[in-house]
Scaffold this motif. Structure first.
Motif, PDB file in Angstrom:
ATOM      1  N   PHE A  82      -9.755   9.789   1.484  1.00 56.82           N
ATOM      2  CA  PHE A  82      -9.377   8.489   2.022  1.00 56.82           C
ATOM      3  C   PHE A  82      -8.254   8.634   3.043  1.00 56.82           C
ATOM      4  O   PHE A  82      -7.371   9.478   2.890  1.00 56.82           O
ATOM      5  CB  PHE A  82      -8.882   7.555   0.905  1.00 56.82           C
ATOM      6  N   HIS A  83      -8.287   7.791   4.070  1.00 57.45           N
ATOM      7  CA  HIS A  83      -7.175   7.664   5.001  1.00 57.45           C
ATOM      8  C   HIS A  83      -6.039   6.975   4.254  1.00 57.45           C
ATOM      9  O   HIS A  83      -6.255   5.940   3.624  1.00 57.45           O
ATOM     10  CB  HIS A  83      -7.537   6.778   6.204  1.00 57.45           C
ATOM     11  N   GLY A  84      -4.837   7.520   4.342  1.00 54.33           N
ATOM     12  CA  GLY A  84      -3.686   6.845   3.755  1.00 54.33           C
ATOM     13  C   GLY A  84      -3.300   5.653   4.609  1.00 54.33           C
ATOM     14  O   GLY A  84      -3.465   5.662   5.820  1.00 54.33           O
ATOM     15  N   SER A  85      -2.791   4.603   3.955  1.00 50.74           N
ATOM     16  CA  SER A  85      -2.437   3.403   4.718  1.00 50.74           C
ATOM     17  C   SER A  85      -0.991   2.982   4.523  1.00 50.74           C
ATOM     18  O   SER A  85      -0.479   2.186   5.283  1.00 50.74           O
ATOM     19  CB  SER A  85      -3.343   2.238   4.323  1.00 50.74           C
ATOM     20  N   HIS A  86      -0.350   3.507   3.507  1.00 53.79           N
ATOM     21  CA  HIS A  86       1.021   3.106   3.195  1.00 53.79           C
ATOM     22  C   HIS A  86       1.968   3.699   4.230  1.00 53.79           C
ATOM     23  O   HIS A  86       1.870   4.877   4.563  1.00 53.79           O
ATOM     24  CB  HIS A  86       1.382   3.587   1.789  1.00 53.79           C
ATOM     25  N   PRO A  87       2.906   2.910   4.790  1.00 49.35           N
ATOM     26  CA  PRO A  87       3.799   3.417   5.847  1.00 49.35           C
ATOM     27  C   PRO A  87       4.569   4.682   5.456  1.00 49.35           C
ATOM     28  O   PRO A  87       4.755   5.564   6.270  1.00 49.35           O
ATOM     29  CB  PRO A  87       4.765   2.252   6.104  1.00 49.35           C
ATOM     30  N   GLU A  88       5.018   4.783   4.187  1.00 53.64           N
ATOM     31  CA  GLU A  88       5.750   5.968   3.768  1.00 53.64           C
ATOM     32  C   GLU A  88       4.852   7.000   3.094  1.00 53.64           C
ATOM     33  O   GLU A  88       5.329   8.030   2.630  1.00 53.64           O
ATOM     34  CB  GLU A  88       6.879   5.595   2.794  1.00 53.64           C
ATOM     35  N   GLY A  89       3.580   6.726   2.993  1.00 47.24           N
ATOM     36  CA  GLY A  89       2.665   7.604   2.268  1.00 47.24           C
ATOM     37  C   GLY A  89       2.165   8.758   3.110  1.00 47.24           C
ATOM     38  O   GLY A  89       2.527   8.938   4.264  1.00 47.24           O
ATOM     39  N   GLU A 121      -2.058  -3.217 -17.294  1.00 47.01           N
ATOM     40  CA  GLU A 121      -1.006  -3.525 -16.310  1.00 47.01           C
ATOM     41  C   GLU A 121      -0.738  -2.281 -15.464  1.00 47.01           C
ATOM     42  O   GLU A 121      -0.600  -1.177 -15.979  1.00 47.01           O
ATOM     43  CB  GLU A 121       0.267  -3.934 -17.047  1.00 47.01           C
ATOM     44  N   GLY A 122      -0.704  -2.447 -14.162  1.00 47.13           N
ATOM     45  CA  GLY A 122      -0.421  -1.343 -13.243  1.00 47.13           C
ATOM     46  C   GLY A 122      -1.629  -0.512 -12.871  1.00 47.13           C
ATOM     47  O   GLY A 122      -1.518   0.427 -12.085  1.00 47.13           O
ATOM     48  N   ALA A 123      -2.802  -0.809 -13.437  1.00 48.68           N
ATOM     49  CA  ALA A 123      -4.014  -0.054 -13.088  1.00 48.68           C
ATOM     50  C   ALA A 123      -4.379  -0.337 -11.632  1.00 48.68           C
ATOM     51  O   ALA A 123      -4.214  -1.457 -11.148  1.00 48.68           O
ATOM     52  CB  ALA A 123      -5.167  -0.436 -14.001  1.00 48.68           C
ATOM     53  N   PRO A 124      -4.871   0.671 -10.922  1.00 48.06           N
ATOM     54  CA  PRO A 124      -5.200   0.484  -9.503  1.00 48.06           C
ATOM     55  C   PRO A 124      -6.547  -0.200  -9.277  1.00 48.06           C
ATOM     56  O   PRO A 124      -7.427   0.334  -8.604  1.00 48.06           O
ATOM     57  CB  PRO A 124      -5.183   1.914  -8.966  1.00 48.06           C
ATOM     58  N   VAL A 125      -6.719  -1.390  -9.859  1.00 48.44           N
ATOM     59  CA  VAL A 125      -7.956  -2.153  -9.717  1.00 48.44           C
ATOM     60  C   VAL A 125      -7.611  -3.542  -9.199  1.00 48.44           C
ATOM     61  O   VAL A 125      -6.780  -4.236  -9.781  1.00 48.44           O
ATOM     62  CB  VAL A 125      -8.702  -2.285 -11.061  1.00 48.44           C
ATOM     63  N   LEU A 126      -8.224  -3.953  -8.102  1.00 52.87           N
ATOM     64  CA  LEU A 126      -8.034  -5.318  -7.603  1.00 52.87           C
ATOM     65  C   LEU A 126      -8.915  -6.295  -8.376  1.00 52.87           C
ATOM     66  O   LEU A 126      -8.477  -7.350  -8.786  1.00 52.87           O
ATOM     67  CB  LEU A 126      -8.342  -5.403  -6.110  1.00 52.87           C
ATOM     68  N   CYS A 127     -10.194  -5.918  -8.553  1.00 50.64           N
ATOM     69  CA  CYS A 127     -11.127  -6.783  -9.264  1.00 50.64           C
ATOM     70  C   CYS A 127     -12.447  -6.055  -9.451  1.00 50.64           C
ATOM     71  O   CYS A 127     -12.611  -4.919  -9.004  1.00 50.64           O
ATOM     72  CB  CYS A 127     -11.358  -8.090  -8.492  1.00 50.64           C
ATOM     73  N   ARG A 128     -13.360  -6.723 -10.104  1.00 46.86           N
ATOM     74  CA  ARG A 128     -14.738  -6.262 -10.203  1.00 46.86           C
ATOM     75  C   ARG A 128     -15.588  -7.342  -9.575  1.00 46.86           C
ATOM     76  O   ARG A 128     -15.305  -8.534  -9.729  1.00 46.86           O
ATOM     77  CB  ARG A 128     -15.123  -6.040 -11.660  1.00 46.86           C
ATOM     78  N   ILE A 129     -16.619  -6.929  -8.852  1.00 43.10           N
ATOM     79  CA  ILE A 129     -17.482  -7.907  -8.200  1.00 43.10           C
ATOM     80  C   ILE A 129     -18.908  -7.791  -8.730  1.00 43.10           C
ATOM     81  O   ILE A 129     -19.296  -6.768  -9.285  1.00 43.10           O
ATOM     82  CB  ILE A 129     -17.473  -7.751  -6.656  1.00 43.10           C
ATOM     83  N   ARG A 130     -19.639  -8.865  -8.547  1.00 44.20           N
ATOM     84  CA  ARG A 130     -21.072  -8.885  -8.832  1.00 44.20           C
ATOM     85  C   ARG A 130     -21.773  -8.694  -7.504  1.00 44.20           C
ATOM     86  O   ARG A 130     -21.528  -9.405  -6.543  1.00 44.20           O
ATOM     87  CB  ARG A 130     -21.486 -10.214  -9.464  1.00 44.20           C
ATOM     88  N   VAL A 138     -13.391  -2.864  -7.344  1.00 44.96           N
ATOM     89  CA  VAL A 138     -12.692  -2.783  -6.062  1.00 44.96           C
ATOM     90  C   VAL A 138     -11.345  -2.126  -6.358  1.00 44.96           C
ATOM     91  O   VAL A 138     -10.490  -2.731  -7.009  1.00 44.96           O
ATOM     92  CB  VAL A 138     -12.490  -4.173  -5.428  1.00 44.96           C
ATOM     93  N   PRO A 139     -11.159  -0.872  -5.912  1.00 44.01           N
ATOM     94  CA  PRO A 139      -9.902  -0.191  -6.221  1.00 44.01           C
ATOM     95  C   PRO A 139      -8.754  -0.725  -5.372  1.00 44.01           C
ATOM     96  O   PRO A 139      -8.952  -1.181  -4.251  1.00 44.01           O
ATOM     97  CB  PRO A 139     -10.202   1.267  -5.875  1.00 44.01           C
ATOM     98  N   ASP A 140      -7.551  -0.662  -5.930  1.00 47.40           N
ATOM     99  CA  ASP A 140      -6.339  -1.012  -5.197  1.00 47.40           C
ATOM    100  C   ASP A 140      -5.809   0.282  -4.585  1.00 47.40           C
ATOM    101  O   ASP A 140      -5.032   1.013  -5.211  1.00 47.40           O
ATOM    102  CB  ASP A 140      -5.321  -1.646  -6.147  1.00 47.40           C
ATOM    103  N   LEU A 141      -6.254   0.584  -3.371  1.00 43.31           N
ATOM    104  CA  LEU A 141      -5.903   1.838  -2.719  1.00 43.31           C
ATOM    105  C   LEU A 141      -4.411   1.919  -2.420  1.00 43.31           C
ATOM    106  O   LEU A 141      -3.824   2.997  -2.488  1.00 43.31           O
ATOM    107  CB  LEU A 141      -6.733   2.024  -1.443  1.00 43.31           C
ATOM    108  N   GLU A 142      -3.784   0.795  -2.130  1.00 38.65           N
ATOM    109  CA  GLU A 142      -2.338   0.796  -1.895  1.00 38.65           C
ATOM    110  C   GLU A 142      -1.596   1.161  -3.174  1.00 38.65           C
ATOM    111  O   GLU A 142      -0.612   1.904  -3.139  1.00 38.65           O
ATOM    112  CB  GLU A 142      -1.873  -0.553  -1.356  1.00 38.65           C
ATOM    113  N   ARG A 143      -2.042   0.655  -4.305  1.00 40.77           N
ATOM    114  CA  ARG A 143      -1.428   1.000  -5.589  1.00 40.77           C
ATOM    115  C   ARG A 143      -1.586   2.490  -5.871  1.00 40.77           C
ATOM    116  O   ARG A 143      -0.660   3.153  -6.333  1.00 40.77           O
ATOM    117  CB  ARG A 143      -2.039   0.160  -6.712  1.00 40.77           C
TER     118      ARG A 143
END
Length: 156
Positions: A82-89, A121-130, A138-143
């Motif tokens: 994955f391409h990193g997106s976090h400014p300090e990452g 709590e703190g898991a890198p998951v934004l949500c699940r979709i149908r 949907v992973p939370d890539l920023e997390r």
């Protein structure tokens, strides 16, 4: 998807017992694990690193980052870079995939929210979709990047 965008090219990334769905533009490449360097130190979800294009890229088990077990590495296992997106990452990181991702086009007619499951709590998951007859996460890539910044001192 933003207004005016009819379709989004995405990848369905196979993980143990599920799939992740990510925008195609977030992925740099899908690579083999030929240059895998396992790590004995650090959190369980940080498997180690994989050599890719002359650099070491941190390799993460998404399942373990969500509180589950790290899947076994077998012949079909790949690293999704994955391409990193976090400014300090860092510039890149990799997720362990249990096979080759599948390219899909999604639009509003085939995607909807699924709130039948929760994550720790703190898991890198934004949500699940149908999505038609599938329920990808949907992973939370920023997390994930924040977790990496805390675990890998030379990643930024």
């Amino acid at each position: 998807m933003t207004e005016g965008t009819d379709e989004l090219y995405s990848l369905l990334v196979p993980i143990a017992d599920s799939r992740l769905i990510v925008p195609r533009v977030c992925v740099a490449e899908v690579a083999g694990l030929g240059q895998l360097h396992l790590s004995e130190s650090g959190p369980d979800w940080l498997i180690g690193s994989v050599g890719w294009k002359g650099r070491e890229v941190p390799l993460v088990s998404f399942e373990s980052a969500c509180g589950g077990d790290t899947p076994e590495i077998v012949s079909r296992t790949r690293a999704v870079i994955f391409h990193g997106s976090h400014p300090e990452g860092g510039p890149f990181f990799a997720l362990l995939s249990q096979g080759l991702p599948q390219l899909v086009r999604i639009n509003r007619e085939v995607v909807g929210p699924d709130e039948s499951r929760s994550w720790p709590e703190g898991a890198p998951v934004l949500c699940r979709i149908r999505m038609v007859n599938e329920y990808p996460l949907v992973p939370d890539l920023e997390r994930l990047e924040e977790m990496l910044m805390g675990a890998v001192s030379d990643w930024h």
